[in-house]
Design an enzyme around this catalytic site. Sequence first.
Site: not given
Length: 853
Positions: A486, A489, A560
């Site tokens: 996770d 980015e 999300d």
Amino acid sequence: MKVLAILLLITTVAAVKEYLFKTCDQSGFCHRNRHYAKEVSQAENFQSPYRVESLNVGAEGTVNGVILKELANKTVKLPFEISIVEDNFRFRLNEERHVQLEHVNPNRFNETEKWAFRPGVSKSDATVKENKDRLEVEYGNHGVILQFHPIVFTFKYKGKEQLKVNAHQFLNVEHHRYEEEDDLLPQESSFDMFHDSFPDSKLDSLPLGPESVAVDFSLLGFTHLYGIPEHSDSLLLKDTTDKEPYRLYNVDIFEYEIDSRLPMYGSIPFLVAVKPEASVGIFWVNAADTYVDIHRAKDSTVHWILENGELDFIVIIEDTPADVTKQYGRVTGFVQLPDLFSLGYHQCRWNYNDEKDVLEVNAKFDEFEIPYDTIWLDIEYTDNKKYFTWDKENFPNPERMVKELGRTGRHLVTIIDPHIKTGYDVSNDIIKRGIEVKNPKDETYYGHCWPGESVWVDPFNLETQLFWDKKHQKFMVGPNMHIWNDMNEPSVFNGPETSAPKDVLHYNGFEHRSVHNIYGLAFHETTYSSLRDLNQERPFILTRSFFAGSQRTAAMWTGDNQATWRHMASSLPMMLTSNVVSFPFCGADVGGFFGDVGDELALRWYQLGLFYGFFRAHGHIDTKRREPYLFPSPYREHITEAIRLRYKLLPVIYTEFAKSSTLGQAVLKPLWYEYPTESELFGSVDDQFTIGDLLVHPITEEGASSVEFTLPKTDIFYYFFSGQLGRGSPASDALYKGGKIPVGLDDIPILLRGGSVIPMKNRYRRSSQLMQNDPYQLVIALDATGSASGQLYVNETIIEFKADTNKVTAEGPLAKIDQITVVDKNNRRVTIKEKLEVPFDVSFEFPLEHDEL
């Protein structure tokens, strides 16, 4: 004070705020290129400064040459290469530079293909003819003419023009220059060339100044364009004329908005255009910040604008969109065939509190006879958010816990992110080895994320892989344990646009601005290699950030989202878009990540989510517990049936993934993808899809009482709601003839295509592993001519089924069948219950009366 600052920072970014992210007008390179395009479009007798200067035709039809950019006081040399890659046209344009900087690599980044391309990509042959003012390239059914001045590429397929590149003369390569130089073209703007005026990134040092690349693509006769994920937007790409363009820049975007062209967690710079006669794919091999402007018209125009790196694109032209994605897969790789367990149902939340909590949830699924395969642990399982550690008080014996889950074929996934908390052995070792991301002075870069002050591991460093291997060897406690990557980015809470500053440095001195969109891919592929090193044949990894090529080694989800009807509905075009660009192993958080979910919304989301490639429920730490067994009746029972239907359809889903892993085709297919010659399906039909021979129309509106399918003209369809053949009593008509259909809470609107054979497994088991030896049941729906066919992937081979009004045959590896149900267009049905083993040849006669199913 540090803890308070982090809490305030988290609160600040707990919902998307558009002011955190640059618009095109605020982004220097996008602003300048839009300005350039406007000035060029409005100029009378515009003379492009670019022209082809020299050519050299080499082996296999590869062409090398130089394009000159002619300015008032100097000429810039731009070397280029034309090649045919896996039977697709590729053009690469670089820049001849003579620059030296202390820490920064001054060259344009040209290594995106190392991460985006599959191993072993090869060049194909072409026939090349050079004339006085043009170059002609022919390969297969394709032809390309490169006009030297003004530079224009014209692409033909089967003798007809389909695409022009630079027809509008938007080609712009911002060459290296110094701030004191005065060499602007009349059409150029100097906005933010050497300084960034955006408040959160005003410290960006821009050591190489302006270096964007841009060019236009004119799609001849194409009005319907798709792809370029990730955006929470419609399946059909919108016209952005005088509006904000689509942006590809991987960011951590909390509670993202619907119908938005803002950047999201992943980027795949691959656009697909369709019309009945042909389909076109445009793939940019560049990992930099990207804006895509679209003008939809009879001949649509796409203006690609990238911050830096090479001007590097691949053009694919084929008959159908499925052919285009196959060709794209030949370059970037096909989806890895997932391990069967990973196609089952996944149960997750932030966070399961301790070992007791995990095993109680595991037991509750059995108590309520709800199948599931995998339970997940978010960041709280660690010792104070230090990755590769366990909270010893709450998880004293992880090996015992994983072993207990494995007893019934279940799995555990734990999260490991690229930000590593400072002050413990892992981060200390990363810094000692020099495998961390560096600041512009080539010193350790420190930022903030969940643990507080953190360093970021650099997956581009050649030494990182060995380090990552050793950490996973020590951390993994069982063969049924897997990894979730996770925040890759990368997410940086105190960074500009919630990410890393663009001027931080990676291995070999390349700035982050050059590699930003492949950072997540490089990170999850490093994890994949570590798990392969542990003898996991097909490692399961979930990634939030992705790029072209991520489909080879990971699943992804849409991040999300919120527990709203609009977010659920939006997930469907997002799933379909990912499938169109060959990333079918994707999903969205069922129930929504943020917010408490209502009973009806939860039910309808499970009824949609069961068709996602990746089927996982997940919720924020502040949400109420919402495991399926906690919902009141009748919602609990209907949710249970939805999950069970996923397992009944696993043979269909697994077979579709097997096809995708070898052919590159979508698993969830938009109607236009499945029926590319029916142009009336090209528009806004993004609330239906096919998977195998099933046509699905999920219910995404609150209180819906009916549903109506849009049908292609070339097939007939049978009712198959909730996996059951026919509607109402056995005497009712099984053939769907159009119109609205009443639906209840228990209805999952599915139709079965005539001419299909559907393999299912209908026995309840606790996990997919326990279904392994169960027999299959076949549902055969004959087409208008009385025939049908289908496939089943089993034992690494495809079983072929064929049927007509008299018999059904099966050929392939050993598989057990214990029931066959056949229906025809006249609603005649027969069910045969007999223990069979493939291959077989079963004859039957339709009964005069309708058979009880």
